[in-house]
Enzyme design. Structure first.
Site, PDB file in Angstrom:
ATOM      1  N   GLY A  95       0.783  -1.225   0.000  1.00  0.00           N
ATOM      2  CA  GLY A  95       0.000   0.000   0.000  1.00  0.00           C
ATOM      3  C   GLY A  95       0.812   1.270   0.000  1.00  0.00           C
ATOM      4  O   GLY A  95       2.032   1.266   0.083  1.00  0.00           O
ATOM      5  N   VAL A  96       0.066   2.372  -0.097  1.00  0.00           N
ATOM      6  CA  VAL A  96       0.640   3.716  -0.102  1.00  0.00           C
ATOM      7  C   VAL A  96      -0.047   4.521   0.995  1.00  0.00           C
ATOM      8  O   VAL A  96      -1.263   4.411   1.183  1.00  0.00           O
ATOM      9  CB  VAL A  96       0.421   4.407  -1.463  1.00  0.00           C
ATOM     10  CG1 VAL A  96       1.066   5.780  -1.475  1.00  0.00           C
ATOM     11  CG2 VAL A  96       0.965   3.549  -2.595  1.00  0.00           C
ATOM     12  N   ASP A 207       6.582  -8.138  13.940  1.00  0.00           N
ATOM     13  CA  ASP A 207       7.447  -7.378  13.018  1.00  0.00           C
ATOM     14  C   ASP A 207       8.021  -6.160  13.728  1.00  0.00           C
ATOM     15  O   ASP A 207       8.007  -5.048  13.199  1.00  0.00           O
ATOM     16  CB  ASP A 207       6.661  -6.955  11.778  1.00  0.00           C
ATOM     17  CG  ASP A 207       7.577  -6.469  10.646  1.00  0.00           C
ATOM     18  OD1 ASP A 207       8.774  -6.852  10.641  1.00  0.00           O
ATOM     19  OD2 ASP A 207       7.112  -5.712   9.781  1.00  0.00           O
ATOM     20  N   ASN A 506      31.925  15.079  -1.877  1.00  0.00           N
ATOM     21  CA  ASN A 506      32.373  16.431  -2.245  1.00  0.00           C
ATOM     22  C   ASN A 506      31.310  17.496  -1.992  1.00  0.00           C
ATOM     23  O   ASN A 506      31.466  18.655  -2.372  1.00  0.00           O
ATOM     24  CB  ASN A 506      32.832  16.474  -3.710  1.00  0.00           C
ATOM     25  CG  ASN A 506      31.699  16.173  -4.688  1.00  0.00           C
ATOM     26  OD1 ASN A 506      30.550  15.983  -4.286  1.00  0.00           O
ATOM     27  ND2 ASN A 506      32.032  16.122  -5.964  1.00  0.00           N
TER      28      ASN A 506
END
Length: 541
Positions: A95-96, A207, A506
Site C-alpha cells: 500500500g501507499v 514485526d 564532495n
C-alpha cells in the site's frame, strides 16, 4: 516507511498455528443494539475487535448500505466522502500512505491505502482483515497508533489513523547528535511497555523493528507510537505459530524453526537494544539466508567496540533478551523489572561513543539505497557469468564431494587469481555457509560468490549507477534516487536526504560515479582489508 507504515510481507507463508493447537480464533460479530453500538462478545480479543469495527460501521453513515466488501465484510464506503486525500507520505509492498484531512474537523491524519488487486489470495485478505481487527482491539492504548476508521471501495481498502508527524525513532536519535545509556534505557522502557500491553491483550506483533515506532510530533516530549500491525496475530496461552514472518535482522531463531509464540517479540526488541547501544545489528551477513544462519547460531559479540565502554547491566539485559532458548528468555514484564531499564535504574548517564551514532546513521540511511543497487546488479548478471561460477565451484571442489571446505576455498580462490585476504575468505565462508555446518554446498557458493564478484566488477557497478542516473548526466540527483527507490518499492521520504549526504563526499548535493562505487564497496571487503571484527562493525547493509 513514511509517517504511517504501509505493511510488510511474509518471508515465507505457512500455517498460522500448529496443527492440533488452536488457530487464532475467528472473530465473532457483535449483535447490534438499537443505538448502533455492538454488544461485545466476552470470548476473545478478536470478538472485541470485531464488535468495535461493527459499531464504527453502523454509526459512520446514515445513507443506505452499499454492497458488502469482500475484505472488511461490511458495506463498502468511499473514504473521500469524509476525508480529503493529500500528499504521499510513504510506500510499502501492499500500500501507499497519504496525508488526509477530515473534511468536517480539519484534523490531519494518515490514510494507508491497500490495493485489493495486490491481495493475491485468501491469506492476504485475512491479513488485512486481521490488521483492522487488531488495531481496533488495541484502540485507546496511549503508545499505539490509533485507527480512526477502515473503509473499503471497489478497488482499495483504506485505513485512516493518527498522523505521526515526528518521524521515525532512528531519525530522532540521529538528530540529537548523542544519547546516553540512560536515554537508551528510557527508549527501551517505552518499547517494552508497548509490547507488554500487546501481549497482555492477546496480540503478538511479529514485526518489531525501529522503523515501526514513530513519534506523534516533532516536540521533544512527543510520545512514541507503535505502528504496522500487518503481520500481527491474536494468540492464546500455549498457542504455537509456524509461519515465518518479519524482517531479517529482527527474526527470532524459533521463528526460523517454525515453532514460536510471544517470546519472539522479546528477541526482536533485544536486537533493537543491541542496535541502540552499538549502532549495528548483532546478526549480519551479505544475504538473507546467511543472516538467518547467524541468528540460529545465536552468538552475540559483546567484546568488540563499543561494548567495553558499555555498562555490565546493559550487557546483562542484552544477553537475557537474546537468549536463544525462548523458554529462558525474559518476558516483557521481567524486562521492565530489570535494574538497567528501570526509571531510576542502573543505566549510566554518560554519552555513548559518537561512532555508535555514525553507525546508526549508516544502518538507517544507507540500507534501502544499497539494497536497491544490489538488486539491480544481481539482475544484470549474464548466464555466462553464472556458468563461470559453476565451473569455479567444480575446480575448487577437489574431492568432488559437492561441498567446499575452508581450505579448499582458500586454495581454489588463490588459483583462480581472486585477490582476497585470509580474513576476507573467512568472512566469505561464514556468509556463504547458510546452514552453519562448516562447509559450502553449490547453491551457497553461487549465492555468495556472485555477490563478492559483482562488488569487484566495474561494469556491474556502472550498470547499477546507470539505473539510478535516469537522465545520463553522470550524477544521481535526489529526484532520481526518489524515482528509483519508488520503482523498487523501497522509497522512504525521510531517508533520502541522509542517503545523499552520506554518499556525497564532495558536498555538491548529488552522487557521482566514484562516490557511488565508494558507497557500494564500503564494508564489502573490496575497499579495505582490516580486522574482521572491525569490518563487521563498519559494514553497511
Amino acid at each position: 516507511m513514511g509517517q504511517c507504515c504501509t505493511g510488510g510481507g511474509k518471508a515465507v507463508a505457512g500455517d498460522e498455528a500448529e496443527p492440533g493447537t488452536s488457530k487464532a480464533a475467528p472473530p465473532s460479530r457483535g449483535t447490534s443494539s438499537k443505538n448502533g453500538s455492538a454488544k461485545q462478545q466476552p470470548c476473545s480479543p478478536a470478538a472485541k475487535a470485531a464488535a468495535t469495527e461493527a459499531a464504527a460501521a453502523a454509526s459512520s453513515s446514515k445513507k443506505p448500505a452499499g454492497p458488502i466488501g469482500e475484505v472488511l465484510e461490511r458495506p463498502m464506503e468511499e473514504v473521500r466522502t469524509t476525508y480529503s486525500i493529500g500528499k504521499e507520505l510513504g510506500r510499502g509492498q501492499f500500500g501507499v500512505t497519504h496525508l488526509c484531512t477530515h473534511k468536517a474537523t480539519g484534523e490531519k491524519l494518515a490514510c494507508k491505502t491497500i490495493a485489493k488487486r495486490k491481495l493475491a489470495n485468501k491469506e492476504d485478505v485475512d491479513d488485512v482483515r486481521r490488521e483492522v481487527q487488531i488495531m481496533h482491539h488495541l484502540s485507546g492504548q496511549p503508545n499505539i497508533v490509533d485507527l480512526r476508521g477502515a473503509y473499503e471501495d471497489k478497488h482499495n481498502v483504506h485505513l485512516v489513523m493518527e498522523l505521526c508527524a515526528g518521524g521515525e525513532l532512528f531519525d530522532r536519535i540521529i538528530a540529537r547528535g548523542h544519547y546516553t545509556e540512560r536515554a537508551a534505557a528510557a527508549l527501551l522502557r517505552a518499547i517494552v511497555g508497548i509490547v507488554h500491553t500487546c501481549h497482555s491483550m492477546g496480540v503478538i506483533h511479529r514485526d518489531l523493528k525501529p522503523e515501526n515506532f514513530l513519534l506523534l510530533s516533532k516536540g521533544d516530549d512527543a510520545p512514541l507510537k507503535a505502528t504496522d500491525f500487518g503481520l500481527s496475530v491474536f494468540f492464546k496461552e500455549g498457542e504455537v505459530f509456524r509461519d515465518i514472518v518479519g524482517s531479517a535482522y529482527y527474526i527470532a531463531p524459533e521463528v526460523l524453526k517454525r515453532k514460536y509464540g510471544p517470546e519472539a517479540d522479546i528477541w526482536s526488541i533485544g536486537v533493537m537494544l543491541y542496535i541502540f547501544l552499538a549502532g549495528v545489528p548483532p546478526f549480519w551477513a551479505e544475504s538473507e539466508n546467511a543472516i538467518f544462519a547467524a541468528i540460529l547460531r545465536g552468538q552475540i559479540d559483546l567484546a568488540s567496540e563499543p561494548w567495553p565502554k558499555i555498562s555490565s547491566g546493559a550487557k546483562d539485559l542484552v544477553r537475557k533478551m537474546l537468549n536463544i532458548n525462548p523458554k529462558e528468555r525474559l518476558t516483557a514484564f521481567q524486562v521492565l523489572n530489570h535494574p538497567w531499564i528501570k526509571e531510576d535504574g542502573d543505566a549510566p548517564d554518560v554519552p555513548l561513543d559518537n561512532v555508535v551514532l555514525n553507525r546508526l546513521k549508516q544502518f538507517r540511511a544507507m540500507n534501502q539505497f544499497k539494497k536497491a543497487a544490489l538488486r539491480i546488479i544481481a539482475g544484470c548478471l549474464s548466464e555466462e557469468e553464472i556458468k563461470g561460477l559453476k565451473e569455479m565451484f567444480k575446480n575448487i571442489d577437489k574431492d568432488n564431494s559437492g561441498t567446499i571446505t575452508l581450505e579448499e576455498l582458500k586454495n581454489g580462490l588463490a588459483k583462480q587469481g581472486t585477490k582476497f585476504s585470509d580474513n576476507e575468505i573467512e568472512q566469505l565462508m561464514e556468509a556463504a555457509d547458510a546452514d552453519g555446518n562448516g562447509i559450502i554446498d553449490y547453491e551457497e557458493f553461487v549465492t555468495a560468490t556472485v555477490h563478492m564478484n559483482k562488488m569487484d566488477r566495474e561494469e556491474h557497478l556502472y550498470t547499477a549507477f546507470q539505473y539510478f542516473d535516469k537522465d545520463n548526466s553522470g550524477y544521481i540527483t535526489k529526484e532520481e534516487l526518489e524515482q528509483a527507490l519508488k520503482e523498487q518499492g523501497l522509497y522512504d521520504a525521510n531517508e533520502i536526504k541522509d542517503v545523499i549526504t552520506d554518499a556525497d563526499s564532495n558536498n555538491d548535493g548529488r552522487i557521482d560515479y566514484s562516490e557511488f562505487v565508494a558507497m557500494m564497496r564500503k564494508g564489502s571487503g573490496c575497499a579495505e582489508a582490516t580486522n574482521p571484527k572491525k569490518k563487521r562493525r563498519d559494514l553497511v547493509l
